[in-house]
Design a protein around this motif. Structure first.
Motif, PDB file in Angstrom:
ATOM      1  N   SER A 398       0.855  -1.187   0.000  1.00 23.32           N
ATOM      2  CA  SER A 398       0.000   0.000   0.000  1.00 23.32           C
ATOM      3  C   SER A 398       0.892   1.239   0.000  1.00 23.32           C
ATOM      4  O   SER A 398       0.440   2.329  -0.303  1.00 23.32           O
ATOM      5  N   ASP A 399       2.155   1.040   0.353  1.00 24.46           N
ATOM      6  CA  ASP A 399       3.093   2.154   0.328  1.00 24.46           C
ATOM      7  C   ASP A 399       3.597   2.379  -1.094  1.00 24.46           C
ATOM      8  O   ASP A 399       3.919   1.426  -1.793  1.00 24.46           O
ATOM      9  N   ALA A 400       3.683   3.628  -1.464  1.00 24.45           N
ATOM     10  CA  ALA A 400       4.327   3.954  -2.727  1.00 24.45           C
ATOM     11  C   ALA A 400       5.817   4.030  -2.446  1.00 24.45           C
ATOM     12  O   ALA A 400       6.221   4.476  -1.377  1.00 24.45           O
ATOM     13  N   ASN A 490      21.634   2.696  -4.177  1.00 27.64           N
ATOM     14  CA  ASN A 490      22.194   3.911  -4.764  1.00 27.64           C
ATOM     15  C   ASN A 490      21.153   5.003  -4.903  1.00 27.64           C
ATOM     16  O   ASN A 490      20.934   5.555  -5.977  1.00 27.64           O
ATOM     17  N   GLY A 491      20.475   5.295  -3.822  1.00 27.34           N
ATOM     18  CA  GLY A 491      19.500   6.361  -3.878  1.00 27.34           C
ATOM     19  C   GLY A 491      18.867   6.590  -2.521  1.00 27.34           C
ATOM     20  O   GLY A 491      19.156   5.893  -1.551  1.00 27.34           O
ATOM     21  N   ILE A 492      18.026   7.611  -2.477  1.00 25.16           N
ATOM     22  CA  ILE A 492      17.253   7.854  -1.266  1.00 25.16           C
ATOM     23  C   ILE A 492      15.941   7.105  -1.445  1.00 25.16           C
ATOM     24  O   ILE A 492      15.254   7.286  -2.457  1.00 25.16           O
ATOM     25  N   VAL A 493      15.643   6.229  -0.524  1.00 30.11           N
ATOM     26  CA  VAL A 493      14.410   5.456  -0.636  1.00 30.11           C
ATOM     27  C   VAL A 493      13.299   6.210   0.087  1.00 30.11           C
ATOM     28  O   VAL A 493      13.424   6.537   1.260  1.00 30.11           O
ATOM     29  N   VAL A 494      12.260   6.489  -0.651  1.00 31.22           N
ATOM     30  CA  VAL A 494      11.131   7.199  -0.060  1.00 31.22           C
ATOM     31  C   VAL A 494       9.925   6.285  -0.151  1.00 31.22           C
ATOM     32  O   VAL A 494       9.599   5.795  -1.231  1.00 31.22           O
ATOM     33  N   ASN A 495       9.305   6.006   0.966  1.00 28.41           N
ATOM     34  CA  ASN A 495       8.031   5.315   0.874  1.00 28.41           C
ATOM     35  C   ASN A 495       6.967   6.139   1.598  1.00 28.41           C
ATOM     36  O   ASN A 495       7.232   6.704   2.650  1.00 28.41           O
ATOM     37  N   PHE A 496       5.852   6.249   0.960  1.00 27.42           N
ATOM     38  CA  PHE A 496       4.786   7.026   1.604  1.00 27.42           C
ATOM     39  C   PHE A 496       3.453   6.351   1.365  1.00 27.42           C
ATOM     40  O   PHE A 496       3.310   5.515   0.482  1.00 27.42           O
ATOM     41  N   ARG A 497       2.520   6.701   2.196  1.00 26.86           N
ATOM     42  CA  ARG A 497       1.187   6.118   2.048  1.00 26.86           C
ATOM     43  C   ARG A 497       0.129   7.197   2.222  1.00 26.86           C
ATOM     44  O   ARG A 497       0.386   8.232   2.839  1.00 26.86           O
ATOM     45  N   ASP A 498      -1.002   6.872   1.694  1.00 27.71           N
ATOM     46  CA  ASP A 498      -2.142   7.775   1.783  1.00 27.71           C
ATOM     47  C   ASP A 498      -2.699   7.672   3.195  1.00 27.71           C
ATOM     48  O   ASP A 498      -3.078   6.586   3.639  1.00 27.71           O
ATOM     49  N   ILE A 499      -2.681   8.765   3.915  1.00 28.10           N
ATOM     50  CA  ILE A 499      -3.181   8.682   5.285  1.00 28.10           C
ATOM     51  C   ILE A 499      -4.451   9.512   5.432  1.00 28.10           C
ATOM     52  O   ILE A 499      -4.822   9.909   6.533  1.00 28.10           O
TER      53      ILE A 499
END
Lengths: 746, 139
Positions: A398-400, A490-499
């Motif tokens: 569910s996380d992008a 090799n990057g910044i990992v961003v995970n986000f979800r609709d809250i």
């Protein structure tokens, strides 16, 4: 014609040859001269015979002279020969044999010739020897032992190579033994001496290897071989060779090392090697490690040429056969397949096959190596599975998930990202990370991402609004972790979800919490004012009763008023208990410092006017505080109030000195409070029930039946424990343990 | 024996009980009864300069309409020092609320806190308390 001539002519020309006249004349002349010669010869012979006696004498004299001369020559020759050959020729005295002399001369000539040849050969051999010695690093030497006491007194001859080996300049003359012997390290010299002695006395030869240390410090390894020559009474001669084997030794050691390595390699090799003669389809050889790989022995493979394919899992056979054409074209192949080994275990094998074709291009031989790759394969499969698992987790989460580079450009976006952003399957190109944020959130997010970039490996949380495909904004909660240093990411990992949903429910919870708090407060106020409103008239009644008590009343009235007062007290206590209970169950803990001396004083004051069953109850307190104690003050009061009031209420009416003794010990972890009285006590069978709500031990006393229930609830609320020890008619002891809530007060 | 004792209570019966007990035990020569904190303030302000009319002890209830006991204490703080120095305030309430007790203890004007009803024992307690404090805060 001369008979002899006649004979010759008839021999060549026949019996009656028809000879030309001139020829006959010639023959006549020849014949005459021939006859003449014959006659002369006969005359001569006659005269020789006549003079023979005289001649004999002369000859005899001549011969004697010649003999004399010969003898001299012979002697000389003999001397020469002797000098040459070291052998003796018998001089036959009195025999004037010239043939002997010529024989002797011949011998001399031959001898000389041979000697020259031998000399030539010797020179050649010497040169040859010299060269060979040089090439072979073998020097030769000879020593004649004259003096066994002084080694240096014995002459030593060495070939040039000996000097070369010892790093010296060749010397043509004899040298001292010590010159060379001194080069032998002392610790090895003893062994050499021993070998020499052994050779002289028994074996006749020796062969030793030892080291020599040259003047320049170089160490060499040499092999010394020698023969002892004993010639009757002659001094002992030792003829020997010395060979520089330093290089050979080093090479030997190298070979030994390589052999050892190879041996180790083969012994530890887990691969199985094999060769197949494909013309007759026969296994020529297979290494014993087939036992490890297949579980089958070499013999089993030799007996059954099809064993290798029989153990292969059926579903994997086709792919092996599929590569047969490659082999026939002479191409090396690799097969990866599964087998069932002798124990029945499934194993992954890898076979590398190298074909050999004959001049006609026909496959004649296969060489191969097969290894067990089960572990590798399992790891590969596990890796694949876990990668698949992670991928599907990411894609279905569910996380992008976004991966952002150091310039804050998106380099990866999970499927879930597009789904959450409302793009569905239409993916939009990866762009700047800060696109799709709510404009108000961008400055904050830029700051946030800078912090993330500065602190690799740390996850930072943020809440922000993102813009969906349809332009609407939604609330997200996201974590960003700088994993630029991890090569795989090799990057910044961003995970986000609709809250959005969570935000909404959070708001709802907040609202209902607020409502709850309000109603809680209202309830608290309600309980408080109800209790007050209920208790106010009661206290008024008690006031009036106390006024009545000051008046003179008859006994009946006095007892009625007492009953009335009791009832009112009971009702009042009940209301107070309900209030305590209600407050304990609803109020949050407020930890603060508690001074038990003050606290007990306060309780003592509260209970000052409380009636006891008999004589007034003495409240004794004993406080020892080794540390500051923190807890909920109000609740502590409730507990102590209840327990101490119980001791007073249930004091023994017959006791001479009713008392309640409160002992408080405080340390950093807890407070241990014992409340001991000499009251009426509680029967064993009732002890289990006294903490129950509305349970009263005695009908007589004015309790509400809530007191100990409230105590129990309150102690639980404070995280403490309460123990009861009681004996009927003897007294009761409560041991109360309350944790020191130091940390909570901070 | 006190000269003037004031009882501030909205409950009429409590006022009567209080007056009777004080008289019974000859605790004061004169008992002033007021049925609200507002009236009590009015009285104090009105007689600010008449020392013989001012109470040297006030029994103060907490739960009262319009102005409760604590609000009275706040207002009382604004009165003249001379008057306050003469006067002792005892909280007399049915409130079992621990917060009330704590709040009362914090006020510099409150000498003690006791639960209703007023009785001979409690009056004795006031005198004992008064004696204890005589050497310190009051003088």
């Amino acid at each position: 014609m001369n008979k002899l001539l006649q004979h010759q002519v008839s021999k060549y020309l026949g019996k009656n040859p028809n000879l030309p006249e001139e020829f006959e004349a010639l023959l006549e002349v020849i014949s005459e001269s021939y006859d003449h010669h014959e006659r002369v010869r006969k005359l001569l012979e006659g005269s020789i015979e006549i003079n023979s006696a005289e001649m004999k004498e002369r000859n005899s004299n001549l011969m004697k002279e010649a003999e004399q001369e010969n003898r001299q020559v012979f002697t000389q020759l003999q001397e020469s020969l002797q000098a040459l050959n070291e052998s003796e020729y018998e001089f036959m005295d009195g025999e004037t044999d010239f043939r002997k002399l010529s024989q002797l001369a011949e011998t001399l000539k031959n001898e000389t010739h041979q000697r020259k040849a031998a000399e030539r050969e010797k020179a050649q051999r010497a040169a040859h020897l010299e060269a060979s010695q040089k090439i072979a690093h073998i020097g030769s030497w000879e020593i004649t032992i004259i003096n066994t006491d002084d080694l240096d007194a014995n002459p030593l001859y060495c070939s040039d190579e000996v000097f070369h080996i010892f790093g010296m300049k060749p010397e043509p003359k004899e040298v001292k033994v010590s010159l060379l012997y001194d080069c032998v390290p002392p610790e090895e010299a003893v062994a050499i001496q021993e070998a020499v002695r052994e050779a002289i006395h028994a074996s006749g030869s020796y062969d030793v290897e030892h080291r020599i240390i040259l003047k320049d410090g170089t160490t060499k390894m040499v092999r010394e071989r020698a023969e002892i020559i004993i010639n009757g009474d002659d001094p002992i001669r030792i003829i020997g060779t010395i060979q520089d084997i330093t290089k050979r030794k080093a090479a030997e050691e190298e070979i030994q090392r390589i052999n050892y390595e190879l041996k180790t390699l083969f012994e530890n090799m887990q691969e199985c090697f094999f060769t197949v003669d494909t013309t007759v389809y026969r296994l020529i050889q297979i290494s014993p490690s087939c036992k490890e790989v297949y579980g089958h022995s070499v013999e089993e493979f030799m007996d059954n040429p099809d064993l290798w394919i029989e153990v292969t899992l059926e579903e994997d056979r086709a792919q092996i056969w599929a590569k047969q054409p490659n082999l026939e074209r002479g191409e090396s192949i690799v097969n990866i397949y599964r087998i069932r080994d002798k124990k029945g275990n499934i194993k992954w094998l890898e076979s590398k096959l190298k074909p050999t074709l004959d001049e006609n291009g026909k496959l004649v031989r296969l060489d191969g190596v097969t290894g067990d790759i089960t572990k590798r394969k399992e790891a590969e499969i596990a890796l694949k599975n876990s990668e698949y698992r992670f991928r599907s987790m990411i894609e279905n989460a569910s996380d992008a998930i976004l991966i952002v580079n150091a310039n804050f450009e998106n380099t990866y976006a999970s499927d879930s990202f597009y789904r959450i952003m409302g793009y569905g399957k239409d993916k939009l190109p990866l762009g700047d990370y800060f696109d799709l944020f709510h404009p108000e959130d961008i400055p904050g997010m830029k700051k946030h991402m800078k912090k993330v970039l500065k602190n690799p490996g740390k996850a930072y949380k943020a809440e922000y609004r993102k813009r969906k495909k349809d332009g609407s904004y939604f609330w997200c909660e996201g974590y960003a972790t700088n994993l630029l240093h991890v090569p795989a990411v090799n990057g910044i990992v961003v995970n986000f979800r609709d809250i959005t949903e969570r935000k909404r429910s959070e708001k709802a919870i907040e609202a209902s919490n607020e409502e709850l708090r309000k109603s809680n407060n209202e309830l608290d106020r309600f309980v408080y004012s109800v209790s007050h409103d209920l208790r106010a008239p009661l206290s008024s009644m008690l006031g009036i009763i106390s006024l009545m008590e000051y008046e003179d009343m008859n006994d009946e009235l006095t007892s009625d008023v007492e009953l009335l007062k009791e009832s009112i007290n009971k009702l009042d206590g009940f209301i107070a208990d309900i209030l305590d209970y209600s407050r304990n169950s609803r109020m949050e803990l407020h930890s603060r410092k508690i001074d038990f001396k003050d606290k007990l004083e306060e309780v003592r004051n509260n209970l000052k006017y409380m009636p006891s069953a008999g004589k007034p109850v003495v409240v004794k307190t004993n406080v020892r505080e080794d540390a500051e104690f923190y807890s909920d003050s109000t609740r502590c009061t409730v507990i102590l109030n209840n327990l101490i009031s119980n001791s007073i209420r249930y004091s023994n009416p017959r006791a001479e000195e009713p008392f309640v003794e409160v002992d408080v010990k405080v340390n950093e972890a807890e407070a241990i409070i014992t409340i001991r009285d000499n009251g009426i006590g509680i029967a064993k069978e009732k002890q289990d029930r006294i903490f129950d709500m509305f349970y009263r031990v005695s009908q007589k006393a004015a309790g509400s039946g809530l007191g100990l229930y409230i105590v129990k609830e309150t102690v639980e609320k404070l995280g403490g424990s309460l123990q009861l020890e009681s004996q009927l008619d003897k007294g009761t002891c409560f041991t109360l343990t309350l944790p020191n809530l130091v940390s909570r007060s901070l | 024996m006190h000269d003037n004792v004031m009882i501030v209570d909205d409950n009429e019966i409590d006022l009567i009980v209080g007056k009777r007990v004080i008289e019974k035990f000859s605790f004061a020569r004169n008992v002033i009864l007021v049925e609200s904190a507002i009236k009590a303030m009015e009285y104090l302000e009105a007689h600010a300069d008449e020392e013989d009319k001012l109470p040297d002890l006030i029994f103060l209830d907490i739960n009262m309409p319009e102005m409760n006991g604590f609000e009275f204490l706040d207002a009382y703080a604004g009165l003249a020092e001379k008057m306050k120095r003469k006067c002792i305030i005892m909280m007399l309430t049915t409130s079992a609320h621990p917060e009330d007790r704590q709040r009362a203890a914090k006020s510099p004007y409150v000498y003690d806190y006791m639960n209703k009803p007023l009785s001979g024992d409690k009056l004795k307690q006031v005198d004992e308390r008064d004696c204890e404090n005589n050497g310190t805060a009051n003088k």
